[in-house]
Enzyme design. Structure first.
Site, PDB file in Angstrom:
ATOM      1  N   ASN A  95       0.812  -1.221   0.000  1.00 45.75           N
ATOM      2  CA  ASN A  95       0.000   0.000   0.000  1.00 45.75           C
ATOM      3  C   ASN A  95       0.847   1.274   0.000  1.00 45.75           C
ATOM      4  OD1 ASN A  95       0.865   0.451   2.669  1.00 45.75           O
ATOM      5  ND2 ASN A  95      -0.885  -0.644   3.531  1.00 45.75           N
ATOM      6  N   LYS A 111      -5.347  10.569  -6.806  1.00 50.47           N
ATOM      7  CA  LYS A 111      -5.429  11.736  -5.912  1.00 50.47           C
ATOM      8  C   LYS A 111      -4.097  12.489  -5.882  1.00 50.47           C
ATOM      9  CE  LYS A 111      -7.357  10.826  -1.967  1.00 50.47           C
ATOM     10  NZ  LYS A 111      -7.765  10.145  -0.716  1.00 50.47           N
ATOM     11  N   CYS A 133      -7.560  -2.487  -6.741  1.00 52.52           N
ATOM     12  CA  CYS A 133      -6.850  -2.569  -5.457  1.00 52.52           C
ATOM     13  C   CYS A 133      -7.906  -2.310  -4.391  1.00 52.52           C
ATOM     14  CB  CYS A 133      -5.680  -1.597  -5.406  1.00 52.52           C
ATOM     15  SG  CYS A 133      -6.041   0.085  -5.963  1.00 52.52           S
ATOM     16  N   GLY A 158      -8.984   1.775  -6.152  1.00 52.85           N
ATOM     17  CA  GLY A 158      -8.865   1.786  -7.602  1.00 52.85           C
ATOM     18  C   GLY A 158      -8.262   3.032  -8.195  1.00 52.85           C
ATOM     19  N   TRP A 159      -7.482   3.784  -7.387  1.00 54.35           N
ATOM     20  CA  TRP A 159      -6.877   5.003  -7.955  1.00 54.35           C
ATOM     21  C   TRP A 159      -5.367   5.065  -7.763  1.00 54.35           C
ATOM     22  CZ3 TRP A 159     -10.930   7.649  -4.503  1.00 54.35           C
ATOM     23  CH2 TRP A 159     -10.582   7.568  -3.155  1.00 54.35           C
ATOM     24  N   ASP A 160      -4.750   4.053  -7.157  1.00 57.28           N
ATOM     25  CA  ASP A 160      -3.298   4.032  -6.978  1.00 57.28           C
ATOM     26  C   ASP A 160      -2.671   2.856  -7.724  1.00 57.28           C
ATOM     27  OD1 ASP A 160      -2.958   6.331  -5.305  1.00 57.28           O
ATOM     28  OD2 ASP A 160      -3.820   5.213  -3.648  1.00 57.28           O
TER      29      ASP A 160
END
Length: 602
Positions: A313, A417, A375, A378-380
């Site tokens: 992460n 982000k 993940c 869903g944005w990294d």
């Protein structure tokens, strides 16, 4: 002496040319003494300081601060500027020493930068000189805390190319052959009401109605439903992206979500299974059930094949980069370099990302299955995997324009982000949301360019420029967290795109060895033995370790410069003798023969 441009890959030459043109137009005078100046950039203060250079020792100079940068000139020599640092790069500003400090150069400021630099300035103790500089830097490096605008909103630069026009989602999906009989373009999110972090335009299965999408959204984290990212031009296997299902500890199910994934699977008649790649380690995915998340279990999704990719992460990645910083700046310890690098686990994380992307790409290229990637939100990790897989599969994305479209589409429009991960204008340097996710992606791209030196139209300078302006706040491209926020702030109207800078100066960012092969699939070797630490980025500030440019590339650039010189001389000759060149029925043999040669590609 530390320089403002520690490698050949730096946007400052372009910037200086821009400022030279502005000065010629009479808009802004040459600020050679007080530092360079962009249109919209204004001076705030300057102060005599001692820069504690980690490589050459103390340097007495004058520090100039504008609303965009800090700029240091030596008072002892008339050489190029020592430092030229955008304020957006600054992560933390600390005071060092106190009123009782007696050691030499022990009283001043310590500045930590997001690009792995640390800057230390010694100041005089009398006259509140430190307090004044500290206050000015804090206000303008972290403007959001003081209700001040980021520099991008006051930047008045003009470029011959509009970078905001580079990405049109309808045109990009049309390039992929969409819509077709299996896939449609949906405007269900046109007002960002379905999912406030997704783009307005989505590609979804033709058989799924907008009402189906709304029901599926209630079972996906942040309402980030499965949507199409890319489709294979021949076998029509697709790469989809989404967030985790909201299974929870009770094993909650959603018939709508299960049916929707079956519809996705049925768009590809060549397989009876839909492959799901969950980027997380399996134990983390299980643990996420405790907070309402989870994964697609076999009982609920019998026609899906789930694999975990073991990518850690954002917190693990942040700590890994911190360790990289510790071993590369200011000094590299040669005796324990390999063990120190291994202890950061940075290349191990790069390996896992590339390995995961290869699994996605290979499954789609083989036509064995469409792939769904997610993940947690869903944005990294999801964005890392989809973009790397698409780079491997689609040669268009390996061009300069294609790569810009890829970043705009998969990272910017799909809600990575950036503001939270980078901390634009925010002084909370310890924010747990900060993480080098996009940097990791660019590092993976660089690894691929090293292994496939002719496959990419762009060069290393292109990647470095993107990372530099990821932090600089000079452009609006990477500001804010999602498309909805950018629309509300009218970013495309109020700021300049970084692609404007790059596409107006393409020669500086072009790989001379590029050979276009649009249908070629490339799979990099991911063994750690074949991966490298990106020296020209991570250690570029150290003048002793900087890598030399490739001799062939250097020779190519020399030939280009020679060609430009000959063209200039030819133009001067034509201007000097216009009558002779016009009136003569037979052109001089020299000019008739030279002109065509100038178009020869070296």
């Amino acid at each position: 002496m530390a320089s403002s441009s520690a490698s050949d890959c730096d946007a400052h030459p372009v910037e200086r040319e821009s400022m030279r043109k502005v000065s010629q137009d009479g808009v802004r005078q040459d600020m050679s003494k007080s530092g360079p100046r962009l249109p919209g950039e204004s001076a705030i203060t300057d102060k005599e300081v001692i820069y504690i250079c980690p490589f050459s020792g103390p340097v007495k100079g004058r520090l100039y601060i504008t609303n965009y940068r800090l700029y240091l000139r030596s008072l002892e020599t008339d050489l190029a500027p020592i430092l030229d640092v955008p304020l957006g790069v600054i992560s933390r500003i600390e005071k060092m020493g106190g009123v009782t400090s007696r050691g030499e150069n022990s009283y001043g400021l310590d500045i930590t930068c997001k690009d792995l630099r640390n800057l230390r300035f010694a100041l005089k103790q009398e006259g509140h000189s430190r307090r004044d500089i500290f206050d000015v830097l804090t206000r303008h490096a972290f403007p959001l805390a003081y209700n001040l605008p980021l520099f991008a909103f006051v930047n008045e630069e003009k470029f011959k190319v509009d970078g905001w026009a580079i990405y049109n989602p309808v045109e990009e999906y049309r390039r992929q052959g969409l819509p077709d009989r299996h896939w449609r373009i949906s405007f269900v999110n046109q007002r960002y009401e379905l999912c406030d972090t997704y783009p307005a335009l989505l590609v979804v299965p033709y058989r799924a109605s907008d009402d189906d999408l709304r029901r599926v959204a209630t079972f996906r984290s942040r309402n980030r439903i499965p949507v199409l990212s890319w489709i294979h031009p021949e076998n029509r296997a697709a790469i989809m992206r989404c967030s985790q299902p909201l299974v929870g500890v009770g094993g909650k199910r959603s018939r709508d979500d299960e049916r929707y994934l079956d519809i996705i699977r049925e768009t590809n008649k060549q397989t009876s299974k839909l492959t799901i790649y969950d980027a997380r380690p399996g134990v983390n995915a299980v643990a996420n059930k405790a907070t309402g998340g989870g994964y697609e279990g076999e009982d609920a999704y019998p026609h899906a094949e789930l694999s975990f990719l073991d990518i850690h992460n954002i917190h693990v990645m942040r700590e890994s980069l911190r360790r990289v910083r510790d071993i590369v700046y200011p000094h590299v310890e040669e005796a324990h370099w390999l063990s120190s690098l291994e202890s950061t686990h940075w290349l191990e994380h790069i390996k896992l990302l590339l390995t995961g992307a290869i699994r996605v790409a290979d499954k789609v290229a083989s036509g064995l299955s469409s792939v769904l990637v997610h993940c947690s939100d869903g944005w990294d990790r999801t964005a890392q995997l989809t973009t790397l897989a698409m780079l491997m599969l689609d040669g268009f994305y390996r061009s300069i324009e294609g790569f810009e479209i890829l970043v705009q589409k998969e990272w910017i429009s799909f809600g990575h982000k950036f503001s939270s991960r980078i901390g634009h204008g925010d002084k909370n340097h310890a924010d747990a949301d900060r993480s080098p996710i996009f940097l990791q992606f660019i590092d993976c791209v660089w690894q691929m360019t090293k292994q496939f030196p002719t496959a990419f139209e762009f060069n290393e300078c292109f990647l470095v420029a993107i990372l530099d302006h990821l932090y600089s706040c000079r452009f609006g491209t990477f500001l804010l967290n999602c498309e909805a926020a950018r629309e509300r702030q009218r970013l495309a109207e109020r700021t300049v795109s970084v692609w404007s800078l790059i596409n107006s100066n393409k020669d500086e960012f072009t790989n001379p060895f590029y050979a276009r092969e649009s249908n070629r699939v490339i799979y990099p070797v991911t063994s750690v033995r074949h991966l490298e630490l990106w020296v020209n980025y991570y250690i570029r500030w150290n003048p002793r370790i900087r890598q030399q440019p490739h001799p062939m590339e250097q020779r190519y650039n020399e030939l280009l410069a020679l060609r430009d010189d000959y063209i200039k001389k030819l133009e001067e000759l034509q201007l000097a003798t216009p009558t002779k060149l016009t009136d003569s029925s037979t052109p001089p043999s020299g000019s008739a023969q030279i002109a065509p040669r100038m178009q020869t590609h070296f």
